[in-house]
Design a protein around this motif. Sequence first.
Motif, mmCIF file in Angstrom:
data_model
loop_
_atom_site.group_PDB
_atom_site.id
_atom_site.type_symbol
_atom_site.label_atom_id
_atom_site.label_comp_id
_atom_site.label_asym_id
_atom_site.label_seq_id
_atom_site.Cartn_x
_atom_site.Cartn_y
_atom_site.Cartn_z
ATOM 1 N N UNK A 120 0.840 -1.198 0.000
ATOM 2 C CA UNK A 120 0.000 0.000 0.000
ATOM 3 C C UNK A 120 0.871 1.242 0.000
ATOM 4 N N UNK A 121 0.357 2.348 -0.531
ATOM 5 C CA UNK A 121 1.120 3.593 -0.446
ATOM 6 C C UNK A 121 0.982 4.187 0.954
ATOM 7 N N UNK A 122 1.862 5.131 1.270
ATOM 8 C CA UNK A 122 1.848 5.762 2.580
ATOM 9 C C UNK A 122 2.126 7.240 2.416
ATOM 10 N N UNK A 123 1.385 8.133 3.074
ATOM 11 C CA UNK A 123 0.250 7.843 3.932
ATOM 12 C C UNK A 123 -1.036 7.610 3.133
ATOM 13 N N UNK A 124 -1.809 6.660 3.614
ATOM 14 C CA UNK A 124 -3.094 6.379 2.985
ATOM 15 C C UNK A 124 -4.036 5.833 4.053
ATOM 16 N N UNK A 125 -5.032 5.068 3.616
ATOM 17 C CA UNK A 125 -6.058 4.561 4.532
ATOM 18 C C UNK A 125 -5.442 3.444 5.398
ATOM 19 N N UNK A 126 -5.333 3.716 6.697
ATOM 20 C CA UNK A 126 -4.587 2.837 7.601
ATOM 21 C C UNK A 126 -5.261 1.476 7.790
ATOM 22 N N UNK A 127 -6.572 1.422 7.491
ATOM 23 C CA UNK A 127 -7.270 0.140 7.636
ATOM 24 C C UNK A 127 -6.598 -0.983 6.846
ATOM 25 N N UNK A 128 -6.007 -0.660 5.674
ATOM 26 C CA UNK A 128 -5.371 -1.710 4.858
ATOM 27 C C UNK A 128 -4.335 -2.476 5.679
ATOM 28 N N UNK A 129 -3.574 -1.720 6.465
ATOM 29 C CA UNK A 129 -2.529 -2.344 7.289
ATOM 30 C C UNK A 129 -3.146 -3.287 8.320
ATOM 31 N N UNK A 130 -4.234 -2.834 8.928
ATOM 32 C CA UNK A 130 -4.918 -3.663 9.930
ATOM 33 C C UNK A 130 -5.427 -4.956 9.291
ATOM 34 N N UNK A 131 -5.990 -4.841 8.090
ATOM 35 C CA UNK A 131 -6.539 -6.032 7.421
ATOM 36 C C UNK A 131 -5.439 -7.044 7.127
ATOM 37 N N UNK A 132 -4.262 -6.558 6.734
ATOM 38 C CA UNK A 132 -3.132 -7.472 6.510
ATOM 39 C C UNK A 132 -2.762 -8.146 7.830
ATOM 40 N N UNK A 133 -2.702 -7.356 8.912
ATOM 41 C CA UNK A 133 -2.352 -7.894 10.227
ATOM 42 C C UNK A 133 -3.311 -8.993 10.665
#
Length: 362
Positions: A120-133
Amino acid sequence: MPAARIMNHTRATSTSLVRPDIAALAGYVPGEQPQGGDWIKLNTNENPYPPSPAVARAVAAAVAGRTLAKYPDPVATAFRRRAGDVLGVDPDWIICGNGSDDLLTILVRTFVGAGERLRMPYPSYILYRTLAGLQGAGCDEFHYARDWSLDDGFAAAAADIRLAIIANPNSPSGTLLAPDRVRELAARLPCGLVVDEAYGDFAATNCLDLVRENERVIVTRSFSKSYALAGLRFGFAVAQPTVIEQLLKVKDSYNCDTLSIAAATAAIDDQAWLAANRAQIIATRRRLTDELRRLGYDALESQANFVWCTHPERPHRPIYEALKAAGILIRYMHYAGWGDGLRVSVGTDAEIDAFLARMRSL
Ligand SMILES: *Cc1c(COP(=O)(O)O)cnc(C)c1O
């Protein structure tokens, strides 16, 4: 036992019971949603206007039709037919979800396994990171350039990258990658590319054509922003039928309820409402951007229903706090390793006037 001790005890126990990676995960924190109170709410990009009147009629009809005792249509056929007409795709190119966050969850679950990575690009929608986690997967966060473009490094090959997601227009910047640029990135990427168009209806262009050209491109849309239905929870994704077939296996059987399907079908049917709302939001966005600049802020040109701004000298957090003390909620964003700024949703003209008046007095 004092309450604090009971809570500590509970926390310790549940932490040791759950998956260690979940216990270690920082959960996604949505923007403030104060219940009650008289806020001017410019913090989570809701539409400031009521939805099409056809929505209330459709919900009332669905309730009166006594269909609530039955399960909903698992694949929202009525909506997909109507949306297919509007978008110019066949209904089997569409999958519906409980808000577009549900589609993002389904997509990450479908494409990214434990030990693999999401880009994902940064900064962007932080939810993407949570979904990967949540998948036990990692996240490859690639920084936008200073001008919010995305260079070819974003598409670099890597064996364990299984999916890339971009928000386009992006949040918090409101900037847009042109479809030609997204086409190039999709062609280079070693994996599928989700184009999150939650704000697509406010932008000059979108990436729907890329889905027709390339099986690896998936577009998601939300009813929370442009259709003024954030409280309803409805979104959809457009992809080639071979991809939709896989996504359908992953979604909950009844992820959209009877009322939200009826409401979303009526909403997408009222394209005249969408066009009028869009024109109003874009006019107010222009005024908000210009006025922020007059006040000395660097306000980015936005293709969404919010404006991202920074001030060359003044710290940003106290501005957010002063506004909050005055009953005006905006979003203060701080991105580790990148910087911070203020994101202001486009409200009604009266709301934006109140916001600007307070900004002038700061
Ligand atoms: C608001 C937002 C969403 C979520 O939309 P819902 O349909 O309300 O779940 C998804 N992506 C981005 C970038 C958003 O800002």
